[in-house]
Design a protein around this motif. Structure first.
Motif, PDB file in Angstrom:
ATOM      1  N   ALA A  24       0.839  -1.211   0.000  1.00 52.94           N
ATOM      2  CA  ALA A  24       0.000   0.000   0.000  1.00 52.94           C
ATOM      3  C   ALA A  24       0.868   1.252   0.000  1.00 52.94           C
ATOM      4  N   TYR A  25       1.914   1.262   0.817  1.00 57.11           N
ATOM      5  CA  TYR A  25       2.820   2.416   0.859  1.00 57.11           C
ATOM      6  C   TYR A  25       3.463   2.669  -0.501  1.00 57.11           C
ATOM      7  N   GLY A  77       1.045   4.159  -2.883  1.00 54.33           N
ATOM      8  CA  GLY A  77       0.887   5.569  -2.545  1.00 54.33           C
ATOM      9  C   GLY A  77       2.045   6.405  -3.070  1.00 54.33           C
ATOM     10  N   VAL A 136      -0.074   6.096   3.274  1.00 55.46           N
ATOM     11  CA  VAL A 136      -0.249   6.172   1.820  1.00 55.46           C
ATOM     12  C   VAL A 136      -0.350   7.636   1.398  1.00 55.46           C
ATOM     13  N   GLY A 168      -4.852   7.638   0.616  1.00 58.95           N
ATOM     14  CA  GLY A 168      -5.186   6.436   1.376  1.00 58.95           C
ATOM     15  C   GLY A 168      -6.592   6.519   1.927  1.00 58.95           C
TER      16      GLY A 168
END
Length: 126
Positions: A23-24, A27, A59, A66
């Motif tokens: 997820a990071y 992002g 994110v 996010g």
């Protein structure tokens, strides 16, 4: 322009581990990332400190957007609500990363050799 700008991503099981890391990175590449899991502020899984809200904030801090959505992926109603919400908001999902883990966490019933989506909560249903 970031390479995944205008991309709608869903990362399941994103409160910790590989899901959080993926997820990071999404992002960082500019994606809008829905992060899901059961661990939310005030109610974490197995008293672990990580939450989907923290992941969503990470994110956003990395340049994406996010969005935290609490979802128990063993519950088909939760899953349907999640997908319907994303469809209503964006009309699509461009990228899906499944990183849920139902293993031996105390919050789930014993597996008994069944896949996590075949399990039922302690409702007497089999």
């Amino acid at each position: 322009m970031k390479p995944l700008q205008n991309t709608i991503a869903l990362v399941t099981g994103a409160s910790r581990g590989a899901g959080r890391g993926i997820a990071y990175e999404l992002g960082e590449a500019g994606a809008t990332v829905y992060v899901t899991g059961r661990s939310i502020q005030g109610s974490t899984t197995d008293n672990r400190p990580e939450t989907i809200e923290e992941t969503a904030a990470g994110v956003t801090a990395r340049g994406g957007k996010g969005i935290a959505v609490r979802c128990d992926h063993t519950d088909s109603t939760d899953v349907r609500r999640l997908f319907d919400g994303i469809k209503d908001e964006h009309g699509r999902i461009d990228l899906l990363v499944n990183s849920v883990f139902g293993g031996s966490e105390s919050s789930l019933p014993r597996a008994g050799g069944r896949r996590f989506w075949e399990r039922r909560r302690n409702t007497g249903m089999r």
